[in-house]
Motif scaffolding. Structure first.
Motif: not given
Length: 329
Positions: A150-160
């Motif tokens: 299991i890998i967790g992924m944290v981003g800012g905004y879902p932009i290109p």
């Protein structure tokens, strides 16, 4: 906050049409940057680093404004244009219309803006962080090192600009572990380390043993819980020697140096500089593995090296997938 300094480096050979009114002689090019976040944020930090490098080489006079609110962005850009800055650099993701309006009003000023859209007029060029190739390579590593699957992924905004890196990472992880599962979350901010940290904690509590740290704060959570992390844009392994396995690095120098040279040679025109962020042009790379060089399984490391060479030789292409990545559990 406005900050000033001074200077940047030798011109590069260029092709393309000229736009009248840009640069003249061997004097330093006047460059300004407008940033919506603090310069310690990794994305704008890479732009700032490249411009400081150019300054240290004696080619530009460099001033910048950081933490500029979207409502003030147009005003600050106009101030710099009125002050005679020859090249204005920044990110226009939340302020596309104002940026393009300013560029249109100052046709003798060169503008180089991070953007999801294309160039405009005769003087607005765009760039992007097309670092999906090293992001894919870090995915190969993460998929081969996860024990929980299991890998967790944290981003800012879902932009290109974010999506393509996450998708490339996920593509790599699935190649080394077809059964790998992902948890994906966006914090709705470009710079909120505490919020990113809390999102990461929640994923670790649900079984993630490797975190994809698209935002600052995620690696802190991984470190506190004894998990691993994959970095993005900059190399933070020195700060997290037992946590950050590898990072997809962005090198803005090819883009910045090309733009400066274009202004100096009076050849700046509306172009898409996106390709200069790829590995082919030295705009991105996989970070040194450092403290994890001996910890990555040999078969995984061999696959990473094989794919890296194939990418550089043009024999393997990483997909550019700008769609929003989704959790798989």
């Amino acid at each position: 906050m406005l900050a000033a300094t001074g200077i940047v480096a030798g011109a590069l050979a260029l092709t393309g049409g000229a736009t009248a009114g840009f640069a003249q002689d061997k004097t330093k090019i006047k460059v300004a940057s407008v940033y919506t976040v603090p310069i310690e944020q990794q994305w704008v930090g890479r732009i700032h680093k490249a411009l400081k490098e150019a300054e240290s080489r004696g080619e530009i006079e460099y001033v910048w404004a950081e933490s500029v609110a979207a409502t003030d962005y147009e005003r600050v850009m106009r101030q710099y244009a009125e002050a005679g800055q020859q090249l204005i650099v920044g990110e226009s993701f939340a302020v596309e219309r104002p940026v393009r309006a300013v560029a249109k009003d100052y046709p003798k000023t060169a503008f180089l803006m991070g953007s999801s859209f294309g160039p405009a007029g005769s003087n607005l060029s765009v760039f992007d962080n097309f670092i999906q190739e090293p992001a894919y390579l870090t995915g190969l590593i993460a998929g081969g090192m996860s024990k929980s699957g299991i890998i967790g992924m944290v981003g800012g905004y879902p932009i290109p600009e974010v999506n393509r890196l996450m998708n490339a990472f996920m593509q790599g992880a699935r190649e080394t572990n077809p059964q790998i599962k992902f948890m994906v979350s966006f914090i709705g901010s470009w710079f909120d380390p505490p919020k990113a940290k809390e999102a990461a904690f929640a994923m670790i509590d649900r079984g993630a043993d490797i975190m994809y740290a698209e935002r600052f704060g995620v690696s802190d959570a991984a470190k506190e819980r004894g998990k691993l992390a994959i970095g993005n844009v900059i190399d933070t392994q020195a700060q997290y020697p037992e946590t950050v396995v590898a990072s997809a690095l962005w090198h803005m120098e090819p883009t910045i140096f090309r733009a400066i040279a274009a202004v100096r040679e009076n050849k700046f025109s509306a172009e898409d500089y996106g390709q200069f962020s790829t590995m082919k042009f030295g705009g991105s790379s996989l970070s040194p593995l450092g403290t994890f060089e001996k910890k990555i399984p040999e078969a995984v490391l061999a696959k990473v090296k094989e794919r890296e060479q194939e990418i550089r030789d043009g024999l393997f292409r990483v997909d550019v997938n700008d769609s929003e990545p989704k959790s798989s559990m």
